[in-house]
Design a protein around this motif. Structure first.
Motif, short mmCIF file in Angstrom:
data_model
loop_
_atom_site.label_atom_id
_atom_site.label_comp_id
_atom_site.label_asym_id
_atom_site.label_seq_id
_atom_site.Cartn_x
_atom_site.Cartn_y
_atom_site.Cartn_z
N PHE A 1 0.92 -1.21 0.30
CA PHE A 1 -0.01 -0.20 0.03
C PHE A 1 0.97 1.03 0.04
O PHE A 1 1.76 1.38 0.75
CB PHE A 1 -0.88 0.02 1.15
CG PHE A 1 -1.63 1.28 1.39
CD1 PHE A 1 -3.22 1.32 0.75
CD2 PHE A 1 -1.33 2.34 2.12
CE1 PHE A 1 -3.95 2.30 1.00
CE2 PHE A 1 -2.15 3.25 2.31
CZ PHE A 1 -3.34 3.44 1.67
N VAL A 2 0.65 2.09 -1.09
CA VAL A 2 1.62 3.40 -0.91
C VAL A 2 0.52 4.66 -1.10
O VAL A 2 -0.16 4.40 -1.81
CB VAL A 2 2.66 3.40 -2.19
CG1 VAL A 2 3.82 2.37 -1.74
CG2 VAL A 2 1.97 3.14 -3.31
N LYS A 3 0.90 5.52 -0.51
CA LYS A 3 0.54 6.80 -0.69
C LYS A 3 1.25 8.29 -0.47
O LYS A 3 1.72 8.43 0.52
CB LYS A 3 -0.76 6.90 0.67
CG LYS A 3 -1.76 8.03 0.45
CD LYS A 3 -3.00 7.96 1.41
CE LYS A 3 -3.86 9.07 1.02
NZ LYS A 3 -4.98 8.86 1.99
N PRO A 4 1.41 8.61 -1.70
CA PRO A 4 2.43 9.83 -1.78
C PRO A 4 1.90 11.03 -0.95
O PRO A 4 0.80 11.05 -0.47
CB PRO A 4 2.43 10.15 -3.18
CG PRO A 4 1.85 9.09 -3.95
CD PRO A 4 0.81 8.35 -3.17
N GLY A 5 2.75 11.75 -0.45
CA GLY A 5 2.65 12.87 0.50
C GLY A 5 1.25 13.57 0.29
O GLY A 5 0.53 13.81 1.08
N LYS A 6 1.21 14.05 -0.97
CA LYS A 6 -0.25 14.84 -1.17
C LYS A 6 -0.96 14.36 -2.22
O LYS A 6 -1.77 14.91 -2.98
CB LYS A 6 0.12 16.27 -1.54
CG LYS A 6 0.76 16.89 -0.53
CD LYS A 6 0.09 16.95 0.82
CE LYS A 6 0.82 17.24 1.97
NZ LYS A 6 0.59 16.97 3.37
N GLY A 7 -0.98 12.91 -2.38
CA GLY A 7 -1.61 12.41 -3.26
C GLY A 7 -2.76 11.19 -2.90
O GLY A 7 -2.99 11.11 -1.74
N ASN A 8 -3.23 10.54 -3.70
CA ASN A 8 -4.41 9.32 -3.36
C ASN A 8 -3.60 7.96 -3.30
O ASN A 8 -2.31 8.02 -3.49
CB ASN A 8 -5.40 9.32 -4.38
CG ASN A 8 -5.07 9.62 -5.95
OD1 ASN A 8 -3.87 10.21 -6.09
ND2 ASN A 8 -5.78 8.95 -6.61
N PHE B 1 -2.28 4.08 -3.79
CA PHE B 1 -2.09 3.16 -4.64
C PHE B 1 -1.68 1.94 -4.20
O PHE B 1 -1.13 1.75 -3.15
CB PHE B 1 -1.06 3.70 -5.70
CG PHE B 1 -1.20 5.07 -6.34
CD1 PHE B 1 -1.57 4.82 -8.02
CD2 PHE B 1 -1.12 6.48 -6.01
CE1 PHE B 1 -1.84 6.08 -8.56
CE2 PHE B 1 -1.57 7.74 -6.66
CZ PHE B 1 -1.86 7.24 -8.07
N ARG C 1 1.07 -1.04 -5.14
CA ARG C 1 2.25 -1.28 -6.04
C ARG C 1 2.69 -2.77 -5.81
O ARG C 1 2.56 -3.34 -4.59
CB ARG C 1 3.59 -0.40 -5.55
CG ARG C 1 4.70 -0.70 -6.39
CD ARG C 1 5.70 0.18 -6.18
NE ARG C 1 6.19 0.94 -4.89
CZ ARG C 1 6.78 1.88 -4.63
NH1 ARG C 1 7.07 2.86 -5.55
NH2 ARG C 1 7.04 2.09 -3.28
N ARG D 1 3.58 -3.50 -11.39
CA ARG D 1 2.58 -2.57 -11.73
C ARG D 1 1.88 -1.94 -10.50
O ARG D 1 1.85 -2.64 -9.36
CB ARG D 1 1.55 -3.83 -12.38
CG ARG D 1 1.57 -3.80 -13.72
CD ARG D 1 1.38 -2.69 -14.79
NE ARG D 1 0.06 -2.39 -14.88
CZ ARG D 1 -0.48 -2.97 -16.02
NH1 ARG D 1 -0.07 -3.70 -16.68
NH2 ARG D 1 -1.92 -2.61 -16.22
N LYS E 1 -4.22 2.24 -9.12
CA LYS E 1 -4.65 3.43 -8.18
C LYS E 1 -5.97 2.99 -7.32
O LYS E 1 -6.57 1.96 -7.79
CB LYS E 1 -5.44 4.67 -9.21
CG LYS E 1 -5.95 5.81 -8.62
CD LYS E 1 -6.29 6.90 -9.73
CE LYS E 1 -7.35 6.50 -10.81
NZ LYS E 1 -7.98 7.32 -11.69
N GLU F 1 -9.35 1.53 -8.72
CA GLU F 1 -9.50 1.06 -9.92
C GLU F 1 -10.08 -0.62 -10.05
O GLU F 1 -9.74 -1.18 -9.01
CB GLU F 1 -8.06 1.00 -10.77
CG GLU F 1 -7.87 2.31 -11.38
CD GLU F 1 -6.18 2.11 -11.93
OE1 GLU F 1 -6.14 2.00 -13.39
OE2 GLU F 1 -5.43 2.07 -11.36
#
Lengths: 329, 187
Positions: free
Chosen positions: B27-34, B36, B38, B52, B55, B58
């Motif tokens: 589980f990944v969640k960039p600083g100011k993003g939604n 994803f 990976r 792959r 989001k 999806e």
């Protein structure tokens, strides 16, 4: 009789002891530098409004904080020049090795300072945290904390690792075409930011903070949150940085927005985005906005994930491995 | 349809008609993003591993696999031939697709074959098979105490380690999941 759960917990005790040393080390670090340690409310009217954060309800018209930011800024507005807090925060829908729904955040703010002062704080804090845990900061797995950090803008990082000039791909379709050339699949309903993150996660992030700390700065203006924006016509950027160590994002820093009008506009835009996404829409924090209107000094602030920091200095596999009850948070 | 929260280790999915299995997911969640997810995923037809990222929200095509009991017939020209004893339909898999599994197959052995859109992608032999030793040192009489082992060759060409007391004309039982000797059996 010791159950397997008891034995598992008993085996974690040395990790918890080292974690406690890191927390004590963080407190000494900031006390020595003249910071006020703050304790702000956990149940609030406005838990933070960033559209991608899920706040957890805490009784009538109250939410658990996703960050102590707004209350700490009220202390800065009241005249505290340097303030920090070790705050328990909650973010619903976030669960993984590096994401706890309930986690510990370290935030600190410096009035009359810019991002460079926070870079210096981080570059000194991380080795101090390692030493507090009894570890050699030069021997932290995956990242030597004693080496001079790498400083890179987002645009430079995309150029270097993905071969993309972001300033030339400011349209959503142009960036999606660049992603496809790298064989990174995109979805038709992706926004520009979502395509950006797909490329970032696939090609850029894995290279960050390898061997030494990386400070990644100048994010796209659309990802400003509460940071000031530099309105360069070719490539407007948010004045913030993220700190990476051993491939993991540890902290997020802002040259803080101080203009109350702009602040109110961004909060309203965030509320509209939350409503459109079907998320909960907390009220505006009028006390916070009033504090900004009364006068807010130029200020830089940063939020650092303490669980991830402990994992880094102890060489553990993710934030979840650093807490007493990993199955319950 | 699968959601991103279903993409755990071992989940099976399909991309452009190719079946994949999730090897690792994060589980990944960039600083100011939604958010994803990976993943590292492995193709069940070619064995190649790729990365792959999806989001959150999806949907992903699930991979529908069919399992059919079949009988091994013969090995010829770099391929293994099997027959469905119900409808006499025949299929073949290459040496590469079978990998190590091929060394346990003897004529008429019942196996389970995994098919994706009618195309065979893997063969599961029974957990235990019985095979004749065709080559190896003679038995060392009485040596049932020491842990010493010797290598023998089986009728299919497989090489396995057996205890010293096993003769070079015996039949033995093998665990196909580990490739290890289990016991001697009567011919």
């Amino acid at each position: 009789m010791a159950t397997p759960a008891h034995r598992e917990l008993a085996r974690r005790l040395p990790v918890l002891a080292a974690r406690a040393e890191v927390l004590a080390g963080i407190r000494s670090f900031f006390r020595e530098r003249g910071f006020l340690e703050a304790e702000t409310p956990a149940r609030v009217v406005c838990p933070g409004l960033e559209p991608h954060l899920v706040a957890l309800p805490a009784g009538a018209d109250r939410w658990l904080i996703t960050s102590p930011e707004l209350h700490l800024k009220r202390l800065v507005a009241a005249g505290a020049p340097r303030v920090f807090e070790l705050a328990r925060c909650w973010r619903g829908d976030e669960r993984g090795a590096q994401h706890l729904t309930e986690f510990t955040m370290l935030e600190w703010y410096r009035a009359h300072a810019g991002l460079d002062a926070l870079v210096d704080d981080c570059a000194a804090l991380l080795p101090a945290a390692a030493r507090a845990a009894g570890r050699d900061p030069a021997a932290v797995p995956g990242c030597d904390l004693t080496l001079a950090p790498e400083r890179l803008t987002v645009r430079e990082a995309f150029e270097r690792w993905a071969g993309i000039d972001l300033a030339a791909c400011r349209g959503r379709d142009a960036l999606a075409a660049a992603a496809r050339r790298l064989e990174i699949p995109t979805a038709d309903d992706d926004s520009w930011d979502e395509v950006f993150f797909r490329i970032f996660l696939a090609r850029v992030e894995p290279h960050l903070g390898r061997d030494r700390m990386t400070f990644l700065s100048e994010f796209p203006a659309s990802q400003a949150a509460l940071a000031r924006v530099r309105d360069d016509a070719a490539w407007p950027v948010a004045l913030r940085f993220e700190l990476y160590a051993a491939g993991v994002e540890l902290a997020n820093a802002f040259d803080e927005l101080t203009d109350p009008e702009e602040q109110r506009r961004r909060h309203q835009a965030d509320r509209a985005a939350r409503r459109a996404a079907g998320r909960e829409v907390p009220e505006l924090d009028e006390e916070f906005l009033a504090a900004l209107e009364a006068g807010f000094p130029p200020c830089a602030g940063i939020a650092l994930g303490v669980d991830r920091l402990v994992a880094l200095v102890l060489g553990l596999d993710g934030a979840r491995a650093t807490v007493a009850f990993p199955g319950e948070v | 349809m699968l959601e991103t929260s279903d993409l755990r280790k071992g989940a099976k999915l399909e991309i452009e008609g190719e079946p994949f299995i999730v090897v690792e997911s994060q589980f990944v969640k960039p600083g100011k993003g939604n958010a994803f997810v990976r993943c590292r995923i492995r193709s069940m037809t070619t064995g190649r591993t790729i990365e792959r990222t999806w989001k959150s929200g999806e949907t992903i095509d699930p991979c529908v696999l069919e399992e059919r009991p079949m009988q091994f017939m013969y090995h010829e020209g770099g391929a293994y031939h099997f027959m469905d004893t119900g409808n006499f339909e025949q299929i073949e898999l290459t040496d590469d697709q079978l990998g190590e599994t091929g060394q346990w197959l003897t004529e008429n052995l019942e196996v389970r074959i995994l098919l994706h859109n009618g195309r065979a992608i893997s063969v599961d032999p029974p957990n235990f098979v019985e095979l004749d030793i065709v080559e190896g040192e003679p038995a060392v009489k009485g040596d049932t105490k020491t842990n010493a082992m010797k290598q023998v060759v089986l009728s299919t060409g497989a090489k396995v380690m057996v205890p010293m007391f096993v003769g070079n004309d015996e039949r033995i039982r093998i665990d196909t999941r580990t490739g290890e000797y289990v016991e001697r059996v009567k011919k």
